[in-house]
Design a protein around this motif. Structure first.
Motif, PDB file in Angstrom:
ATOM      1  N   PRO A 102       0.780  -1.630  -0.374  1.00 46.56           N
ATOM      2  CA  PRO A 102       0.247  -0.079  -0.034  1.00 46.56           C
ATOM      3  C   PRO A 102       0.714   1.456   0.162  1.00 46.56           C
TER       4      PRO A 102
ATOM      5  N   ILE B 144       0.643   4.450  -2.784  1.00 49.10           N
ATOM      6  CA  ILE B 144       0.845   5.546  -2.558  1.00 49.10           C
ATOM      7  C   ILE B 144       1.451   6.640  -3.386  1.00 49.10           C
TER       8      ILE B 144
ATOM      9  N   GLU C   2     -10.583  12.276   3.150  1.00 44.42           N
ATOM     10  CA  GLU C   2     -11.328  11.119   3.811  1.00 44.42           C
ATOM     11  C   GLU C   2     -11.798  10.408   3.077  1.00 44.42           C
ATOM     12  N   PRO C   3     -11.992   9.485   1.644  1.00 46.02           N
ATOM     13  CA  PRO C   3     -11.951   8.955   1.607  1.00 46.02           C
ATOM     14  C   PRO C   3     -10.881   7.870   1.285  1.00 46.02           C
ATOM     15  N   LEU C   4      -9.569   8.720   1.095  1.00 45.20           N
ATOM     16  CA  LEU C   4      -8.625   8.008   1.551  1.00 45.20           C
ATOM     17  C   LEU C   4      -8.068   7.032   3.025  1.00 45.20           C
ATOM     18  N   LEU C   5      -8.822   7.883   4.132  1.00 49.12           N
ATOM     19  CA  LEU C   5      -8.881   7.440   5.353  1.00 49.12           C
ATOM     20  C   LEU C   5      -9.785   6.549   5.767  1.00 49.12           C
ATOM     21  N   ASN C   6     -10.744   6.380   4.836  1.00 50.23           N
ATOM     22  CA  ASN C   6     -11.829   5.109   4.833  1.00 50.23           C
ATOM     23  C   ASN C   6     -11.020   3.846   3.901  1.00 50.23           C
ATOM     24  N   THR C   7     -10.113   4.333   3.855  1.00 51.61           N
ATOM     25  CA  THR C   7      -9.585   2.690   3.665  1.00 51.61           C
ATOM     26  C   THR C   7      -9.193   1.858   4.436  1.00 51.61           C
ATOM     27  N   PRO C   8      -8.960   0.100   3.835  1.00 48.58           N
ATOM     28  CA  PRO C   8      -7.418  -0.457   5.007  1.00 48.58           C
ATOM     29  C   PRO C   8      -6.613   0.522   5.238  1.00 48.58           C
ATOM     30  N   LEU C   9      -6.098   1.731   4.471  1.00 49.10           N
ATOM     31  CA  LEU C   9      -4.799   1.887   5.212  1.00 49.10           C
ATOM     32  C   LEU C   9      -4.466   1.836   5.698  1.00 49.10           C
TER      33      LEU C   9
ATOM     34  N   ARG D 262      -5.939  10.249  12.599  1.00 50.16           N
ATOM     35  CA  ARG D 262      -7.012  10.113  11.699  1.00 50.16           C
ATOM     36  C   ARG D 262      -8.469  11.096  12.077  1.00 50.16           C
TER      37      ARG D 262
END
Lengths: 310, 473
Positions: free
Chosen positions: B7, B11, B97-104, B234
């Protein structure tokens, strides 16, 4: 599938979400309604493990949002208030990027998003830069992004707010399809007709508190009284007498129509229709639709004084 | 490749691609990579010709590696701009926010941002240096030695990492891009000073010093990365919206940490001061070890700096010491405050140095002070004056108060740096800093200042008498 127990969030001393209890089984849509700043986004952010609850617990498909955060995020698709697309990428690159973050290969991502792009009428815009997309197209793409990992839970914030009527219908159909595929969906919206169209459950949140949470029909009945039916007829015979049936009350009448408030329609309607049909030349018999809007305003104005309606 | 690193590279790949599509990044990098080195080549050849006319060829020799360093440095300044935008820019554009919502995982996102801000400017920097060296070959100017080129490359890499890691920390903590840009002066100014220092070293020709700079910057970069990772949150990233300084909140947080729940001074000493000293025990041990190292360094300096006393020297020393004691007469209150203020000034310097270096440079004043003591002990011993005379006559009478005070104050500075680099999911970076400041103030007010006052009294009124009687009896 989604279960919260006493879910609470403080920002310093400000209570943003106050002991929320929700239960949304698989294959159901819960519509979260409430004024701006009521706590809808904070609740969704707690359910996606971005915000840590101050008190209480939330579980998504059995996984705790605090202790199993990566697992929760892997199975939740989120449509955020701000779509936040990368303007210099095209849709294909963008969706492959998000697919990779969810562990999909490029091929898997393509096979996942291509049908969705087609379903939302966007197939021809796959190579177009996202910066050139219209607002509605951005919203549709953000929705596709939320669905790229085929999530079992979807949290959608205003999914059709920027769309033209045709696109909004497409999206609503897609949401219905997801429900029929046993997905669990929480939808935040201010569009009450959309809520009425899609919701199984409605939760109204005000000042961080759920002031009302129940199935749609129960809410209407509880807030707006028993269902009302109207019968219209060609003419009323002079010697006609109102039938007396248990749980049926006339609330309005004139020469051409009568309105009944019926406590238990399933039980009372067949008897009533039979009784009316024997004496009156009936033209129509129908239920007067009560609007969610009225129920919502009623709830907000009473600020949930009656608590959870049974 | 390690599964956890995948991951990170996803990025990096996206961000680097995105950067190379942004003409605002591409144009300066091309300019600094291609055109600027040619300008430097021209400058180098012109300067060489000019200084050789006056026989000052050494300036020309030093100028060539210096310009190589500058050619390498300019493109990496772009990295700061990219780093400052990394988190807060995405926040402003709503794409975080969409990025923070991923399993990263947090560290994957953080390291991804860090690498993607570092790599393109560094590539530009290496290209620029290559173009510059190629130009030197074409103009038949001798290339710098390979070890020096390696030093310059290492410096460029660590400078880029320091700037980026500092920039990413600022970006992950700032409320807006504007705020991040304003805060960037805390990175730009020290870097500008560092480049000036490096330039002096390069013209001075003491190239070994540059390795120490590389080492120091590498440590600083590691600490900055650690701080960034430790305080990456986050919730905070999405939650912070307001740019206004909240003095009331700041004061409340500080005073709560300073007084705790104590109502009386004795309660405060028991619950706060003693507990803070307990908290500091590991830092105190480290500081004591550093004190011992400082003494050892001081004593070992006697070899290169040995000054044998002659009989005349000792006679002069005696008369000078007597004269000094006459001027600063024992018993005067002004000498007490002079000594007290001198010691406080050293500890304040330690505090300020500590702020800019996560506590590390805050230990230097103490190490330097005890280093001088160690050196003087050796010097006196070599000249036939017993160590015990110096120790018992000049140091220990007031040192029994002064040394513990200095150790505690330095340990508090070191501790402040340590807590800043320790992950803490419950407190923000601001809260942690204020609490560390409160701990330092608590110890200063409760222990260090009273001990230093006592030490100053003893040093002004008692030590001279003991010293004179032991030294000249």
């Amino acid at each position: 599938m989604i279960e919260t127990l006493g879910l609470t969030k403080y920002f310093d001393s400000f209570l943003a979400v106050d002991h929320i209890n929700l239960h949304v089984p698989a294959g159901e849509i819960l519509v979260l309604l409430g004024p701006n700043g009521a706590g809808k986004t904070t609740t969704v952010r707690m359910l996606t493990s971005i915000l840590r609850p101050s008190e209480g617990t939330a579980r998504i498909a059995g996984f705790d949002v605090v202790t199993d955060a990566p697992k929760v995020r892997a199975m939740v698709g989120v449509l955020t208030e701000h779509h936040g697309l990368y303007g210099r990428m095209n849709a294909e690159e963008y969706l492959i990027f998000y697919g990779e973050l969810y562990g999909l290969t490029k091929k898997e991502s393509i096979s996942r998003f291509e049908p969705l792009m087609g379903q939302f009428g966007m197939a021809e815009y796959t190579k177009k830069r996202l910066g050139e997309y219209s607002k509605g197209m951005r919203q549709k793409l953000a929705l596709i992004r939320a669905m790229i990992n085929n999530p079992s839970v979807l949290l959608l914030d205003e999914p059709t707010s920027a769309m033209d009527p045709e696109s909004a219908i497409m999206v609503r159909n897609a949401i219905r399809e997801l429900r029929s595929n046993e997905r669990t969906i929480i939808l935040c919206t201010h569009n009450l007709s959309e809520a009425e169209e899609l919701a199984d459950q409605i939760a109204i949140i005000q000042h961080g508190k759920i002031i009302l949470n129940d199935y749609l029909n129960n809410i209407k009945r509880s807030l707006l009284g028993n269902p009302i039916y109207e019968v219209t007829f060609a003419n009323r015979p002079k010697d006609w007498k109102t039938p007396i049936i248990d749980g049926v009350k006339i609330i309005n009448q004139n020469e051409k129509s009568i309105q009944f408030e019926i406590k238990d329609p399933q039980k009372a309607n067949p008897i009533l229709i039979q009784s009316l049909a024997s004496d009156l030349p009936i033209l129509s018999f129908f239920e007067i639709q009560k609007k969610l809007e009225d129920a919502y305003l009623e709830a907000i104005n009473h600020n949930g004084d009656w608590g959870k309606l049974e | 490749m390690n599964k956890d690193l995948v991951p990170v590279f996803i990025i990096v790949k996206r961000e680097v691609k995105d950067q190379f599509r942004d003409w605002r990044i591409v144009f300066p990098v091309i300019g600094l990579t291609v055109f600027f080195p040619f300008l430097m080549n021209f400058t180098a050849s012109q300067m060489l010709a000019f200084v050789e006319r006056y026989g000052a060829s050494i300036i020309g020799e030093r100028l060539v590696p210096f310009l190589l360093m500058i050619v390498g440095f300019f493109p990496i300044t772009v990295s700061l701009v990219i780093a400052l935008d990394s988190f807060v820019g995405e926040k402003e554009r709503g794409s975080i926010e969409p990025l923070l919502n991923t399993p990263l995982k947090d560290w994957q996102l953080y390291v991804g941002k860090l690498l993607s801000s570092t790599v393109p400017p560094l590539v530009g920097s290496f290209l620029g240096m290559s173009v510059y060296c190629f130009g030197l070959i074409l103009s038949k100017v001798p290339l710098p030695e390979i070890s020096l080129v390696l030093q310059i490359i290492s410096l460029t890499v660590v400078q880029a990492i320091v700037m980026v890691s500092g920039g990413v920390v600022v970006s992950s903590q700032a409320t807006s891009v504007k705020a991040a840009n304003l805060l960037s002066s805390f990175i730009i100014i020290p870097m500008a000073l560092l480049i000036q220092g490096e330039s002096v070293v390069m013209f001075w020709g003491n190239f070994d010093t540059l390795w120490w700079v590389v080492f120091g910057l590498a440590i600083l970069a590691l600490l900055l990365i650690r701080v960034g990772l430790a305080h990456f949150n986050r919730e905070e990233l999405l939650g912070r919206e307001i740019d206004v300084l909240n003095f009331r909140w700041g004061w409340k947080t500080f005073s709560q940490a300073f007084t705790g729940s104590s109502h009386t001074i004795s309660e405060w000493y028991k619950n706060e001061v003693l507990q803070t000293i307990k908290k500091l025990r590991f830092s105190i041990v480290i500081t004591i070890v550093l004190v011992l190292i400082g003494i050892w360094i001081g004593t070992s300096l006697i070899k290169p700096f040995n000054f044998p006393f002659s009989t005349q020297n000792i006679g002069e020393m005696e008369s000078q010491i007597r004269e000094t004691f006459t001027v600063f007469s024992a018993g005067g209150i002004s000498s007490v405050f002079t000594i007290f203020w001198r010691n406080i000034r050293v500890l304040l310097l330690s505090f300020i140095l500590g702020i800019f270096s996560f506590g590390i440079l805050g230990t230097l004043p103490l190490i330097a002070s005890v280093g001088v003591v160690g050196y003087l002990m050796s010097l006196l011993q070599i000249n036939g004056i017993g160590t015990s005379v110096y120790l018992f006559g000049f140091i220990l009478p007031h040192g029994i108060f002064e040394i513990p005070a200095a150790i505690i104050a330095t340990a508090a500075v070191l501790y402040g740096g340590a807590v800043l680099t320790t992950p803490n999911s419950k407190l923000t970076i601001g809260e942690v800093s204020l609490q560390a400041l409160a701990d330092w103030c608590k110890l200063m007010v409760g222990v260090v200042i009273p001990l230093l006052l006592l030490a100053a009294v003893v040093e002004a009124w008692i030590t001279p008498k003991i010293a004179m009687s032991l030294l000249f009896s």
